[in-house]
Design a protein around this motif. Structure first.
Motif, mmCIF file in Angstrom:
data_model
loop_
_atom_site.group_PDB
_atom_site.id
_atom_site.type_symbol
_atom_site.label_atom_id
_atom_site.label_comp_id
_atom_site.label_asym_id
_atom_site.label_seq_id
_atom_site.Cartn_x
_atom_site.Cartn_y
_atom_site.Cartn_z
ATOM 1 N N GLY A 26 12.218 103.959 -86.761
ATOM 2 C CA GLY A 26 12.905 102.832 -86.431
ATOM 3 C C GLY A 26 12.993 103.064 -84.702
ATOM 4 N N GLU A 27 11.723 103.614 -84.157
ATOM 5 C CA GLU A 27 11.770 103.787 -82.657
ATOM 6 C C GLU A 27 10.122 103.138 -82.631
ATOM 7 O OE1 GLU A 27 12.602 103.866 -79.486
ATOM 8 O OE2 GLU A 27 10.151 104.197 -79.509
ATOM 9 N N CYS B 241 16.651 102.565 -85.152
ATOM 10 C CA CYS B 241 16.956 100.893 -85.571
ATOM 11 C C CYS B 241 16.977 100.965 -87.022
ATOM 12 C CB CYS B 241 15.833 100.200 -85.125
ATOM 13 S SG CYS B 241 16.155 98.502 -85.918
ATOM 14 N N HIS B 242 18.198 100.866 -87.696
ATOM 15 C CA HIS B 242 18.583 101.000 -89.181
ATOM 16 C C HIS B 242 17.928 99.480 -89.890
ATOM 17 C CE1 HIS B 242 21.048 99.568 -92.383
ATOM 18 N NE2 HIS B 242 21.139 100.902 -92.818
ATOM 19 N N ARG B 243 18.094 98.616 -89.093
ATOM 20 C CA ARG B 243 17.798 97.358 -89.723
ATOM 21 C C ARG B 243 16.419 97.255 -90.298
ATOM 22 N NH1 ARG B 243 20.106 95.677 -92.602
ATOM 23 N NH2 ARG B 243 18.202 95.824 -93.753
ATOM 24 N N SER B 244 15.532 97.800 -89.287
ATOM 25 C CA SER B 244 14.314 97.806 -89.545
ATOM 26 C C SER B 244 13.600 98.670 -90.565
ATOM 27 C CB SER B 244 13.185 97.660 -88.348
ATOM 28 O OG SER B 244 13.381 98.947 -87.743
ATOM 29 N N ASN C 68 21.057 107.615 -82.282
ATOM 30 C CA ASN C 68 20.747 106.521 -81.009
ATOM 31 C C ASN C 68 20.448 107.034 -79.651
ATOM 32 O OD1 ASN C 68 20.957 104.075 -79.459
ATOM 33 N ND2 ASN C 68 23.053 103.897 -79.405
ATOM 34 N N SER D 286 19.234 95.520 -83.870
ATOM 35 C CA SER D 286 19.994 96.730 -83.538
ATOM 36 C C SER D 286 20.368 96.810 -81.910
ATOM 37 C CB SER D 286 19.194 97.987 -83.859
ATOM 38 O OG SER D 286 18.075 98.203 -83.132
ATOM 39 N N ARG D 287 19.573 96.068 -81.134
ATOM 40 C CA ARG D 287 19.770 96.431 -79.849
ATOM 41 C C ARG D 287 21.028 95.645 -79.075
ATOM 42 N NH1 ARG D 287 13.710 96.608 -77.135
ATOM 43 N NH2 ARG D 287 13.063 98.466 -78.662
ATOM 44 N N HIS E 12 23.403 98.782 -79.738
ATOM 45 C CA HIS E 12 22.966 99.978 -78.756
ATOM 46 C C HIS E 12 22.935 99.730 -77.574
ATOM 47 C CE1 HIS E 12 20.030 101.676 -82.477
ATOM 48 N NE2 HIS E 12 21.270 102.012 -82.805
ATOM 49 N N TYR F 222 23.255 89.664 -83.502
ATOM 50 C CA TYR F 222 22.076 89.726 -83.891
ATOM 51 C C TYR F 222 21.429 88.554 -84.265
ATOM 52 C CZ TYR F 222 23.754 94.669 -84.842
ATOM 53 O OH TYR F 222 24.109 95.917 -84.970
ATOM 54 N N ASP G 245 25.019 96.064 -90.728
ATOM 55 C CA ASP G 245 24.703 96.416 -89.392
ATOM 56 C C ASP G 245 25.774 95.970 -88.366
ATOM 57 O OD1 ASP G 245 21.840 96.969 -89.440
ATOM 58 O OD2 ASP G 245 21.586 95.126 -90.371
#
Ligand code: CFM
Ligand code: HCA
Length: 542
Positions: A224-225, A272-275, A295, A356-357, A360, A377, A384
C-alpha cells in the motif's frame, strides 16, 4: 491573527443537509458523523455504499482502482486496456507514481497507453478477436515478462471472455504471463472494488511464482505504498539505512519479479490498508507472513513505524541501528518544524481524500500545530473509519458482494511461519499489535465532522460555513475551492510537490503548508457570493 470562532457541528450538519430532498437528506445524514464523546466505543458511520444518483461525487471507478492505482506503478508489466479509447486516454499518466526503472531494473512500460480502441462494430459483434490481436501486437513489440488486460464497462456488458483470451495467449507465448482483470468501471461503488479485483489477480497469477531465493536479513513487503511524488524512494532510503530489506512494494516502483517473490518476506508492513489489505491477509493465510500497520506520513509516525518493525524482529543490532537513524534524521526535521510552527499553529484544515490519506496526513498537520476540523474518505470502508479491532457486527469487506472471492488455502509445503506460534504469542503479549490499527474517527478531536463520500455541493457549503485555512482533496476539487478564496493542496498528486513521506518528506510538507496558509493572495480573491450578492440566495447560511 488566530481564529477563535466557535462553531456548532450540529448546526453545520443541518446546513449541509438543508437543501436536499428528504430521502436524500436521510441517506446523507448517515454518512455525516459528528465526532462525539465516547467511552470505549467508536461511533458508526455508513461507508462504501452507492453514491446517490444526481450527486456529483469525488469518487472514481473500479477500473481506475484496478488499472490505475494498483497495477499502474509496476514498470515491467505491459498494461493493455480492452475498451473504448477514452478509458485509456483519460487514465494516461495522471497519477504521478514514479519509477526508477530503466536505470536500475530494466523495462519501463509506464509511459505507454495501450488500448484495443473498441468501436461500435466490436460492441455489436464482440471484441475477443481484436483483444487477441492486440495482445499479440504488444508481445511482438516489447517481449515483456507479463501482459495484463483490463476490461472497461462495455466489455462486461457484451460479455467478452477476456480470461479465456488471456489464457490462450499465455499458452501460445510460453514465456509471457498474460492475465486479465474483470474490473469494469461499474463493478463496485467506487475505486475500492478495483483494488480488490487487482489484489486477487496479482495473488493468483504472480505471487509465489518467482524462482529467485531471497536470503537478505530482515525482509519485508511494503504494502500500500505507491511512490506518489517519490514517497517510496524516501521510505526505501530510510529502510535501507536501517538495514531492513524491502523485497516488494505493492506497488510503488515495483517490478513483476518483486511480486513473484513477495511470499519470501518475513513480515508485511501495510501503509494504505484500504487498497491492499486483501494481499496482506492472503500472504498471511497461505504463507504465514504476519502483517502490521505502519505509517510513514509524519516524522513521528515514521520513527514509530521503524521501531515497530524493529520490535517484530527482536534483534538488538537492528534496533540500535533504527535508533541511530532516528537520532540522526529527526533533529533537522525538528529545526524546520520549529521555524514554521509560529506561523502554522492554530490554523485549520479539511481533508477529503481517497481511502487512507485523509487519516494519515492528519499526523503532519498535528506536527504543524494545525487542527483538522473536518475529514473523510471518498471510498474507504467502515474499518478504515472505525479501526480494525474486533468490532462486533462489523463486516470488513462490504464490497465483496460484487467480487469473486478467491479461496486461499495454507499450503503445507509453503507455509513457513517466520516465527513460531509461541514467539508470535510472546510478541503479542509484549504489546505488538498485528493487523490492528486505529481508524480515522478515533484519531480526530471531538466535535469535528467526519464525512464519507463528500460531494461538490457539500464541499463548497462546508468551506463557506467554516472557512478553513486549507482544503485538501484532488484535481476535481482544486479550482472550485480556490475560487472560494481558500488555498487548496492536492493530497493525491501533491500538485507538483513531494515527497511528503518519511523525514525528508515531512520537511517538504512543513515548507509547503507554511507557504500556502500564510500567502496573502487568497485574501484578494472574492468568492462568488461576495462578488455577486444576487448569488447569495444559493450560498448564504439562511
Ligand atoms: Fe491508498 Fe493511495 Fe489512498 Fe488509494 Fe487513490 Fe492514491 Fe488516494 Mo488518489 S491507494 S486509498 S485509490 S493511499 S490514487 S496513492 S491518492 S485516492 S488516499
Ligand atoms: C483515481 C486516481 C486518483 C485521482 C486523483 C484526483 C489519484 O482515483 O483514479 O482526483 O486528483 O490519486 O491520482 O485518486
Amino acid at each position: 491573527a488566530q481564529r477563535t470562532k466557535q462553531w456548532d457541528p450540529v448546526q453545520v450538519k443541518e446546513q449541509l443537509l438543508a437543501k436536499y430532498p428528504a430521502k436524500v437528506a436521510r441517506k446523507r445524514a448517515k454518512q455525516i458523523l459528528i465526532n462525539e464523546a465516547r467511552e470505549n466505543t467508536t461511533p458508526e458511520i455508513t461507508a462504501n455504499v452507492r453514491t446517490i444518483p444526481g450527486i456529483i461525487t469525488m469518487r472514481g471507478c473500479t477500473y481506475a482502482g484496478c488499472k490505475g492505482v494498483i497495477l499502474g506503478p509496476t514498470s515491467d508489466i505491459v498494461n493493455l486496456v480492452h475498451g473504448p479509447i477514452g478509458c485509456s486516454f483519460y487514465a494516461w499518466l495522471t497519477r504521478r507514481n514514479q519509477t526508477s526503472a530503466s536505470g536500475e531494473h530494466g523495462e519501463n512500460f509506464m509511459t505507454y497507453a495501450l488500448s484495443t480502441d473498441m468501436q461500435e462494430s466490436d460492441i455489436i459483434f464482440g471484441g475477443e478477436k481484436k483483444l487477441a490481436a492486440a495482445i499479440q501486437e504488444a508481445y511482438d513489440l516489447f517481449h515483456p515478462k507479463s501482459i495484463a488486460v483490463f476490461a472497461t464497462c462495455p466489455v462486461g456488458l457484451i460479455g467478452d471472455d477476456i480470461h479465456a483470451v488471456a489464457r490462450t495467449m499465455k499458452e501460445k507465448f510460453g514465456d509471457c504471463n498474460v492475465f486479465a482483470f474483470s474490473c469494469e468501471g461499474y463493478k463496485g461503488v467506487s475505486q475500492s472494488a478495483g483494488h480488490h479485483i487487482a489484489n486477487n489477480q496479482i495473488f493468483r497469477h504472480v505471487v509465489g511464482t518467482g524462482k529467485k531465493q531471497r536470503s537478505e536479513q530482515f525482509r519485508i513487503n511494503l504494502l500500500g505504498e505507491y511512490n506518489i511524488g517519490g514517497d517510496g524512494f524516501e521510505i526505501d532510503r530510510i529502510l535501507t539505512k536501517c538495514g531492513i530489506t524491502n523485497i516488494a512494494t505493492f506497488s510503488g516502483n515495483s517490478t513483476y519479479d518483486q511480486f513473484a517473490t513477495a511470499n519470501q518476506a518475513d513480515l508485511s508492513c501495510v501503509m494504505c490498508h484500504r487498497s491492499i489489505n486483501y494481499v496482506a491477509d492472503m500472504l498471511e493465510t497461505k504463507y504465514g507472513i504476519p502483517w502490521i500497520k505502519v505509517n510513514f506520513i509524519g516524522a513521528a509516525a515514521t520513527a514509530k513505524s521503524l521501531r515497530k518493525i524493529g520490535d517484530y524482529f527482536q534483534d538488538a543490532e537492528l534496533s540500535a541501528r533504527i535508533e541511530s537513524v532516528v537520532a540522526e534524521e529527526l533533529p533537522s526535521v525538528e529545526v524546520q518544524r520549529q521555524q514554521v510552527l509560529p506561523r502554522t499553529t492554530g490554523k485549520t484544515a479539511m481533508l477529503f481524500v481517497g481511502g487512507s490519506r485523509a487519516h494519515h496526513y492528519q499526523e503532519l498537520f498535528k506536527e504543524l500545530g494545525m487542527k483538522t476540523i473536518s475529514a473523510g474518505y471518498e471510498f474507504a470502508h467502515r474499518d478504515d473509519y472505525e479501526g480494525r479491532h474486533v468490532i462486533p457486527g462489523l463486516k470488513v469487506d462490504a464490497d465483496s458482494r460484487n467480487i469473486e472471492e478467491i479461496e486461499v488455502q495454507p499450503d503445507p509445503h509453503l507455509y513457513h511461519p517466520r516465527k513460531s506460534p509461541e514467539q508470535l504469542a510472546q510478541l503479542q503479549q509484549d504489546g505488538m499489535a498485528f493487523k490492528e490499527y486505529d481508524g480515522l474517527i478515533a484519531d480526530m478531536d471531538e466535535r469535528t465532522l467526519v464525512i464519507d463520500d463528500l460531494n461538490q455541493y457539500e464541499a463548497e457549503k462546508l468551506v463557506e460555513l467554516l472557512k478553513p485555512d486549507l482544503f485538501c482533496a484532488g484535481i476535481k476539487e482544486k479550482y472550485s475551492i480556490q475560487k472560494l478564496g481558500v488555498p487548496m493542496k492536492q493530497l493525491h498528486s501533491y500538485d507538483s510537490g513531494g515527497p511528503y513521506a518519511g523525514f525528508h518528506g515531512a520537511v517538504n510538507f512543513y515548507r509547503e503548508i507554511d507557504r500556502l496558509v500564510n500567502s496573502r493572495v487568497w485574501g484578494y480573491l472574492k468568492a462568488p457570493w461576495q462578488e455577486h450578492p444576487e448569488l447569495s440566495a444559493t450560498y448564504v447560511w439562511e
